[in-house]
Design an enzyme around this catalytic site. Structure first.
Site, mmCIF file in Angstrom:
data_model
loop_
_atom_site.group_PDB
_atom_site.id
_atom_site.type_symbol
_atom_site.label_atom_id
_atom_site.label_comp_id
_atom_site.label_asym_id
_atom_site.label_seq_id
_atom_site.Cartn_x
_atom_site.Cartn_y
_atom_site.Cartn_z
ATOM 1 N N THR A 14 0.835 -1.194 0.000
ATOM 2 C CA THR A 14 0.000 0.000 0.000
ATOM 3 C C THR A 14 0.873 1.247 0.000
ATOM 4 O OG1 THR A 14 -1.793 1.155 1.175
ATOM 5 C CG2 THR A 14 -0.112 0.106 2.521
ATOM 6 N N GLY A 18 -2.328 5.309 6.517
ATOM 7 C CA GLY A 18 -3.359 4.868 7.445
ATOM 8 C C GLY A 18 -3.531 3.362 7.415
ATOM 9 N N LYS A 19 -3.518 2.788 6.222
ATOM 10 C CA LYS A 19 -3.668 1.338 6.100
ATOM 11 C C LYS A 19 -2.451 0.628 6.676
ATOM 12 C CE LYS A 19 -5.818 -0.388 2.600
ATOM 13 N NZ LYS A 19 -6.220 -0.888 1.249
ATOM 14 N N ASP A 75 -7.618 -6.349 -0.692
ATOM 15 C CA ASP A 75 -8.535 -5.731 -1.642
ATOM 16 C C ASP A 75 -9.927 -5.905 -1.055
ATOM 17 O OD1 ASP A 75 -8.519 -4.334 -4.240
ATOM 18 O OD2 ASP A 75 -9.974 -5.862 -4.792
ATOM 19 N N SER A 76 -10.694 -4.859 -1.092
ATOM 20 C CA SER A 76 -11.999 -4.926 -0.445
ATOM 21 C C SER A 76 -13.003 -4.053 -1.175
ATOM 22 C CB SER A 76 -11.890 -4.486 1.022
ATOM 23 O OG SER A 76 -11.344 -3.176 1.116
ATOM 24 N N LYS A 189 -16.531 -1.179 14.855
ATOM 25 C CA LYS A 189 -16.545 -1.489 13.428
ATOM 26 C C LYS A 189 -15.353 -2.363 13.044
ATOM 27 C CE LYS A 189 -15.531 0.498 8.958
ATOM 28 N NZ LYS A 189 -15.033 1.663 8.234
ATOM 29 N N HIS A 194 -15.392 -6.677 7.894
ATOM 30 C CA HIS A 194 -14.894 -7.644 6.925
ATOM 31 C C HIS A 194 -13.388 -7.856 7.017
ATOM 32 C CE1 HIS A 194 -15.174 -3.587 5.439
ATOM 33 N NE2 HIS A 194 -14.457 -3.819 4.379
ATOM 34 N N ARG A 195 -12.627 -6.775 7.291
ATOM 35 C CA ARG A 195 -11.175 -6.924 7.406
ATOM 36 C C ARG A 195 -10.817 -7.730 8.654
ATOM 37 N NH1 ARG A 195 -9.722 -2.124 6.191
ATOM 38 N NH2 ARG A 195 -9.055 -2.580 4.069
#
Length: 208
Positions: A14, A18-19, A75-76, A189, A194-195
């Site tokens: 990435t 932030g990620k 990937d999302s 959250k 999902h992550r």
């Protein structure tokens, strides 16, 4: 048995600080030092896949091959049942402005409005079921790889609600909740999302 990660460095595919911070914090307890593809000056590969798995592998393999270090990519996106799974891998693309629309940045309200408009065009009885999906892909420089998929089901609402999230969060209500992802505390959250689902599978396989 899946090949396992050892301690040491791991490239996160990435250019988003932030990620990197989020994934790095999740992996720190397992003795991994995360560095971003951006900090290594690695180019971002074209995401030409037709699925989350394909795109995650494209990014992970490119980072591993270019750096010679094991790499992790994700990937999302959002998949809406009544839209045949769209926007799917084009989740971010739906928020991109065209050159004639001024600011070339992403407009998530426009993206949410596009989804809502397509659902409304199908009539009031149209299903509003949707899900967020995440794929985490690990790639080793020698070509071996592992993939972990996570998801969270929910439904879409309109108009958007909340200011705590990003992307499509203001219109997505996770199953079992009444608030949108943009109204729910970010810590909650991240725990139910999902992550988190994909990461739990990665941890169970790699470090369990």
């Amino acid at each position: 048995m899946t090949r396992r990660l050892g301690s040491g460095s791991l490239v996160i595919a990435t250019h988003n600080p932030g990620k990197l911070k989020e994934i790095g914090a999740l992996l720190e307890p397992y003795g991994l030092k995360c560095i971003s593809a951006g900090s290594l000056g690695l180019p971002e590969p074209a995401e030409t896949g037709y699925s989350f798995v394909e795109n995650a592998l494209i990014k992970a393999r490119a980072a591993a091959e270019a750096s010679g270090i094991v790499a992790l990519a994700d990937d999302s996106g959002l998949a809406v049942d009544a839209l045949g799974g769209r926007p799917g891998v084009y989740t971010a693309d739906w928020a991109e402005r065209q050159w004639f629309e001024g600011d070339p940045g992403r407009d998530w309200y426009m993206a949410m409005g596009k989804v809502e408009g397509m659902l409304a065009a199908q009539g009031p009885e149209t299903s509003r079921d949707a899900a967020f999906h995440c794929v985490l892909a690990i790639a080793w420089p020698d070509g071996e790889h592992a993939v972990y998929e996570g998801s969270i089901a929910g439904s879409l609402t309109w108009p958007p609600r909340g200011t705590l999230g990003f992307g499509y969060d203001p219109v997505f209500i996770p199953q079992g909740h009444r608030q949108t992802f943009a109204e729910i505390d970010p810590a909650v959250k991240y725990r139910i999302g999902h992550r988190a689902d994909a990461f739990a599978k990665l941890v169970a396989d790699q470090f369990g």
